[in-house]
Design a protein around this motif. Sequence first.
Motif, mmCIF file in Angstrom:
data_model
loop_
_atom_site.group_PDB
_atom_site.id
_atom_site.type_symbol
_atom_site.label_atom_id
_atom_site.label_comp_id
_atom_site.label_asym_id
_atom_site.label_seq_id
_atom_site.Cartn_x
_atom_site.Cartn_y
_atom_site.Cartn_z
ATOM 1 N N HIS A 61 0.805 -1.215 0.000
ATOM 2 C CA HIS A 61 0.000 0.000 0.000
ATOM 3 C C HIS A 61 0.843 1.272 0.000
ATOM 4 O O HIS A 61 0.385 2.310 -0.482
ATOM 5 N N THR A 64 2.904 1.003 -4.065
ATOM 6 C CA THR A 64 2.167 0.259 -5.081
ATOM 7 C C THR A 64 2.821 0.351 -6.457
ATOM 8 O O THR A 64 3.067 1.443 -6.970
ATOM 9 N N ASP A 70 7.454 -2.623 -3.707
ATOM 10 C CA ASP A 70 6.158 -3.296 -3.570
ATOM 11 C C ASP A 70 6.409 -4.800 -3.635
ATOM 12 O O ASP A 70 6.746 -5.336 -4.693
ATOM 13 N N HIS A 190 -3.623 -4.643 -10.489
ATOM 14 C CA HIS A 190 -2.417 -3.816 -10.576
ATOM 15 C C HIS A 190 -1.533 -4.122 -11.783
ATOM 16 O O HIS A 190 -0.789 -3.260 -12.231
ATOM 17 N N ARG A 210 0.316 10.926 -2.983
ATOM 18 C CA ARG A 210 -0.115 9.566 -2.650
ATOM 19 C C ARG A 210 -1.421 9.189 -3.335
ATOM 20 O O ARG A 210 -1.539 8.109 -3.929
ATOM 21 N N HIS A 213 -0.981 8.743 -6.978
ATOM 22 C CA HIS A 213 -0.200 7.515 -7.205
ATOM 23 C C HIS A 213 -1.107 6.296 -7.169
ATOM 24 O O HIS A 213 -1.011 5.413 -8.031
ATOM 25 N N GLN A 214 -1.987 6.229 -6.188
ATOM 26 C CA GLN A 214 -2.883 5.074 -6.063
ATOM 27 C C GLN A 214 -3.862 5.007 -7.232
ATOM 28 O O GLN A 214 -4.166 3.927 -7.743
ATOM 29 N N THR A 217 -2.056 3.595 -10.355
ATOM 30 C CA THR A 217 -1.483 2.245 -10.296
ATOM 31 C C THR A 217 -2.509 1.158 -9.985
ATOM 32 O O THR A 217 -2.139 -0.005 -9.815
ATOM 33 N N THR A 218 -3.788 1.514 -9.939
ATOM 34 C CA THR A 218 -4.810 0.577 -9.491
ATOM 35 C C THR A 218 -6.003 0.568 -10.438
ATOM 36 O O THR A 218 -6.354 1.595 -11.014
ATOM 37 N N HIS A 242 -7.575 1.224 -2.071
ATOM 38 C CA HIS A 242 -6.248 1.820 -1.943
ATOM 39 C C HIS A 242 -6.312 3.275 -1.496
ATOM 40 O O HIS A 242 -5.366 3.769 -0.874
ATOM 41 N N LEU A 243 -7.389 3.949 -1.817
ATOM 42 C CA LEU A 243 -7.540 5.320 -1.339
ATOM 43 C C LEU A 243 -7.941 5.362 0.129
ATOM 44 O O LEU A 243 -7.478 6.217 0.887
#
Length: 301
Positions: A61, A64, A70, A190, A210, A213-214, A217-218, A242-243
Amino acid sequence: MFACYFISAIGMAGVGMGVMHDAVHGSYSKHKSVNTWVGYTLDMVGASSMVWHLQHNVLHHSYTNIDEHDDDINAPFFLRFSPNGQQNNLHKYQHLYAWFFYSLSTLSWVTAKDFIRFTRYYNKGLVKGGEKAYKRGIVKLIFLKLSYFAVVLGLPIIFSPFSVGMIILGFIMMHFVTGLVITMVFQIAHIVEDVNFPKADCEGVVEGERILHQLATTCNFAPKSKMLFWFVGGLNFQVEHHLFPDICHVHYREIAPIVKATAEEFNVPYYSKPHFFMAVLDHFKMLYLLGNAPKLESIKA
């Protein structure tokens, strides 16, 4: 017997994704002690909630899709899950053979992988309490593993009419099914074509914020499937998870439209595949690209 082991395999996957996952994130209950005890359901099915917390909550997390950070994409030499990882000739065929190794994942998990990872995390300084905590952790791992095998293999061998060989074969089949199901659910969120694989600089720093980024990547999958949502513990809403990993998964369906609308408002990524098998196919294609692309620049990075 094999039917029972198959049902157990589906149950193990469901417990891991729908119960343990929330508990270890601290989102199953408002009470820390409840989360701790419910988190032990992972130990009841042979893996370690202690190691999972470090591997998943801390590393996956936080970093990621960042190669070498990761741990979900840190793969053995015959698999390549990031365009930033080393490439060899075996990877050309990984889209064909990766599924077999996915099936082995939980079998490895309940035997050696927890010990290997826990030792590596200790060497990285991730185990709080130093050497004493590490030694206690190893003793705890040994005790819980022995308890698991005593129940899942020992009791059937003692009390059932089936031979030892048949029971071991059923046990292996159970883990083949569980490993494939769990690994697919996490991988298709992912390692697909849409998402990014940020790269750290020479000082280990990754630029960006952050939340962005999530989002980059998700990827969600099958957001309209209520049955899948129930079975995978809301992990088809990986973006929301992820958030907001501290929110229980039962709320993901309600907050997803808000997240999507906000992402559209600010023109930032919000990736989602409409169907589960479409996401699996996209993962298959990504494995092929990662194994066959002549240059790293040929894949989104």
